[in-house]
Write a protein that holds these residues in place. Structure first.
Motif, PDB file in Angstrom:
ATOM      1  N   GLY A 281       0.801  -1.213   0.000  1.00 44.96           N
ATOM      2  CA  GLY A 281       0.000   0.000   0.000  1.00 44.96           C
ATOM      3  C   GLY A 281       0.836   1.267   0.000  1.00 44.96           C
ATOM      4  O   GLY A 281       0.292   2.369  -0.085  1.00 44.96           O
ATOM      5  N   GLY A 282       2.165   1.117   0.126  1.00 43.07           N
ATOM      6  CA  GLY A 282       3.060   2.277   0.139  1.00 43.07           C
ATOM      7  C   GLY A 282       3.309   2.815  -1.258  1.00 43.07           C
ATOM      8  O   GLY A 282       2.775   2.320  -2.258  1.00 43.07           O
ATOM      9  N   TRP A 283       4.184   3.837  -1.320  1.00 45.56           N
ATOM     10  CA  TRP A 283       4.369   4.587  -2.556  1.00 45.56           C
ATOM     11  C   TRP A 283       5.835   4.671  -2.957  1.00 45.56           C
ATOM     12  O   TRP A 283       6.723   4.750  -2.107  1.00 45.56           O
ATOM     13  CB  TRP A 283       3.818   5.996  -2.397  1.00 45.56           C
ATOM     14  CG  TRP A 283       2.383   6.051  -2.007  1.00 45.56           C
ATOM     15  CD1 TRP A 283       1.869   6.133  -0.740  1.00 45.56           C
ATOM     16  CD2 TRP A 283       1.251   6.002  -2.884  1.00 45.56           C
ATOM     17  NE1 TRP A 283       0.491   6.149  -0.774  1.00 45.56           N
ATOM     18  CE2 TRP A 283       0.089   6.067  -2.082  1.00 45.56           C
ATOM     19  CE3 TRP A 283       1.117   5.914  -4.269  1.00 45.56           C
ATOM     20  CZ2 TRP A 283      -1.190   6.043  -2.614  1.00 45.56           C
ATOM     21  CZ3 TRP A 283      -0.162   5.895  -4.809  1.00 45.56           C
ATOM     22  CH2 TRP A 283      -1.300   5.958  -3.993  1.00 45.56           C
ATOM     23  N   VAL A 284       6.069   4.687  -4.266  1.00 46.53           N
ATOM     24  CA  VAL A 284       7.411   4.903  -4.821  1.00 46.53           C
ATOM     25  C   VAL A 284       7.306   6.016  -5.853  1.00 46.53           C
ATOM     26  O   VAL A 284       6.505   5.935  -6.787  1.00 46.53           O
ATOM     27  CB  VAL A 284       7.977   3.629  -5.484  1.00 46.53           C
ATOM     28  CG1 VAL A 284       9.350   3.923  -6.095  1.00 46.53           C
ATOM     29  CG2 VAL A 284       8.082   2.488  -4.476  1.00 46.53           C
ATOM     30  N   TYR A 285       8.115   7.051  -5.649  1.00 41.35           N
ATOM     31  CA  TYR A 285       8.154   8.179  -6.584  1.00 41.35           C
ATOM     32  C   TYR A 285       9.444   8.093  -7.379  1.00 41.35           C
ATOM     33  O   TYR A 285      10.530   7.905  -6.820  1.00 41.35           O
ATOM     34  CB  TYR A 285       8.109   9.499  -5.815  1.00 41.35           C
ATOM     35  CG  TYR A 285       8.392  10.716  -6.678  1.00 41.35           C
ATOM     36  CD1 TYR A 285       7.426  11.216  -7.553  1.00 41.35           C
ATOM     37  CD2 TYR A 285       9.625  11.368  -6.617  1.00 41.35           C
ATOM     38  CE1 TYR A 285       7.685  12.319  -8.348  1.00 41.35           C
ATOM     39  CE2 TYR A 285       9.882  12.481  -7.403  1.00 41.35           C
ATOM     40  CZ  TYR A 285       8.914  12.949  -8.260  1.00 41.35           C
ATOM     41  OH  TYR A 285       9.171  14.047  -9.050  1.00 41.35           O
TER      42      TYR A 285
ATOM     43  N   GLY B 173       4.902  -6.143  -8.290  1.00 38.74           N
ATOM     44  CA  GLY B 173       4.652  -5.609  -6.962  1.00 38.74           C
ATOM     45  C   GLY B 173       4.296  -4.133  -6.957  1.00 38.74           C
ATOM     46  O   GLY B 173       3.841  -3.618  -5.946  1.00 38.74           O
ATOM     47  N   LEU B 174       4.506  -3.444  -8.083  1.00 40.49           N
ATOM     48  CA  LEU B 174       4.155  -2.031  -8.177  1.00 40.49           C
ATOM     49  C   LEU B 174       3.185  -1.809  -9.328  1.00 40.49           C
ATOM     50  O   LEU B 174       3.246  -2.499 -10.349  1.00 40.49           O
ATOM     51  CB  LEU B 174       5.398  -1.161  -8.426  1.00 40.49           C
ATOM     52  CG  LEU B 174       6.452  -1.048  -7.328  1.00 40.49           C
ATOM     53  CD1 LEU B 174       7.574  -0.120  -7.784  1.00 40.49           C
ATOM     54  CD2 LEU B 174       5.849  -0.553  -6.020  1.00 40.49           C
TER      55      LEU B 174
ATOM     56  N   PHE C 177       4.159   5.378  -8.134  1.00 40.79           N
ATOM     57  CA  PHE C 177       3.731   3.986  -8.166  1.00 40.79           C
ATOM     58  C   PHE C 177       3.223   3.590  -6.787  1.00 40.79           C
ATOM     59  O   PHE C 177       3.682   4.121  -5.763  1.00 40.79           O
ATOM     60  CB  PHE C 177       4.899   3.069  -8.543  1.00 40.79           C
ATOM     61  CG  PHE C 177       5.522   3.369  -9.872  1.00 40.79           C
ATOM     62  CD1 PHE C 177       5.127   2.675 -11.015  1.00 40.79           C
ATOM     63  CD2 PHE C 177       6.509   4.332  -9.996  1.00 40.79           C
ATOM     64  CE1 PHE C 177       5.710   2.947 -12.251  1.00 40.79           C
ATOM     65  CE2 PHE C 177       7.094   4.618 -11.226  1.00 40.79           C
ATOM     66  CZ  PHE C 177       6.691   3.927 -12.348  1.00 40.79           C
ATOM     67  N   GLN C 178       2.297   2.629  -6.750  1.00 45.69           N
ATOM     68  CA  GLN C 178       1.819   2.126  -5.468  1.00 45.69           C
ATOM     69  C   GLN C 178       2.121   0.629  -5.372  1.00 45.69           C
ATOM     70  O   GLN C 178       2.003  -0.108  -6.359  1.00 45.69           O
ATOM     71  CB  GLN C 178       0.328   2.365  -5.274  1.00 45.69           C
ATOM     72  CG  GLN C 178      -0.137   1.996  -3.867  1.00 45.69           C
ATOM     73  CD  GLN C 178      -1.547   2.465  -3.575  1.00 45.69           C
ATOM     74  OE1 GLN C 178      -2.376   2.570  -4.476  1.00 45.69           O
ATOM     75  NE2 GLN C 178      -1.841   2.741  -2.318  1.00 45.69           N
ATOM     76  N   ALA C 179       2.514   0.212  -4.170  1.00 45.57           N
ATOM     77  CA  ALA C 179       2.803  -1.206  -3.939  1.00 45.57           C
ATOM     78  C   ALA C 179       1.503  -1.982  -3.779  1.00 45.57           C
ATOM     79  O   ALA C 179       0.578  -1.520  -3.110  1.00 45.57           O
ATOM     80  CB  ALA C 179       3.656  -1.367  -2.692  1.00 45.57           C
ATOM     81  N   ALA C 180       1.465  -3.134  -4.376  1.00 47.62           N
ATOM     82  CA  ALA C 180       0.262  -3.977  -4.308  1.00 47.62           C
ATOM     83  C   ALA C 180       0.063  -4.481  -2.889  1.00 47.62           C
ATOM     84  O   ALA C 180       1.016  -4.653  -2.146  1.00 47.62           O
ATOM     85  CB  ALA C 180       0.411  -5.146  -5.271  1.00 47.62           C
TER      86      ALA C 180
END
Length: 201
Positions: A164-168, A181-182, A198-201
């Motif tokens: 549910g986290g985020w990657v910029y 996974g993203l 992007f959001q983690a699945a």
């Protein structure tokens, strides 16, 4: 007798950053340190995230990051990591390899009394790869411009970010296809800067 003509004004040399290099300061755009300035060194590949791009990113994320664990893997000026801490993130790790930039980041941290923020000298990609799976709620990736680290750092971030986290990701080229996974949440472009969340699945 006619008066002498005034001499035409001489051309003044432009400062180095007028030719496309980074300005010497960047402004925090939101949170408790809004309008505070961070110094920007004149370093190859160092291009701080523009104000409007940071504003867009934190509009996407929401302005309240209270309790978040954040990694800024290629900190540079620290603009992204300081923005996260300014909005209440509980733990923000800035990773930077250049010794001069590390000193500057520590000086800004002390000046702003940013107790939730830590600075570590090291290789951002190596720190990502050694992270405990799911360790961070937000991973910020702004590798040196044209370094071609976008794909490898995104793949490493997919493992380091919590469900549910985020990657910029910010780079000089269109974001690569997300690794397993993203999923791509939003993307945009500002001039030569391509950025994606992007959001983690």
């Amino acid at each position: 007798m006619r008066p002498a003509r005034p001499e035409p004004p001489r051309k003044v040399a432009r400062p180095a950053h007028a030719a496309g290099r980074a300005p010497n300061q960047v402004r925090i755009v939101g949170g408790q340190w809004r309008r505070s300035l961070l110094p920007v060194a004149d370093k190859p590949g160092l291009r701080p995230t523009p104000d409007r791009v940071r504003e867009t990113l934190f509009n996407w994320l929401g302005q309240d990051l209270a309790g978040w664990r954040v990694l800024d893997a290629f900190a540079g000026s620290g603009a992204l990591g300081f923005e996260a801490a300014s909005r209440g993130a509980a733990d923000v790790l800035l990773v930077e390899q250049d010794a001069e930039l590390v000193r500057s980041l520590n000086a800004s941290r002390e000046r702003l009394k940013a107790t939730a923020l830590r600075v570590q000298r090291g290789d951002g990609l190596a720190v990502l790869r050694s992270a405990v799976p799911g360790q961070y709620d937000l991973v910020l990736l702004d590798p040196p411009f044209n370094s071609r680290l976008a794909g490898s750092s995104l793949a490493a971030a997919a493992r380091a970010v919590a469900a549910g986290g985020w990657v910029y990701l910010e780079s000089g080229e269109v974001a690569p296809e997300p690794p397993e996974g993203l999923r791509l949440h939003r993307q945009a472009r500002a001039g030569a800067v391509h950025y994606a969340l992007f959001q983690a699945a």
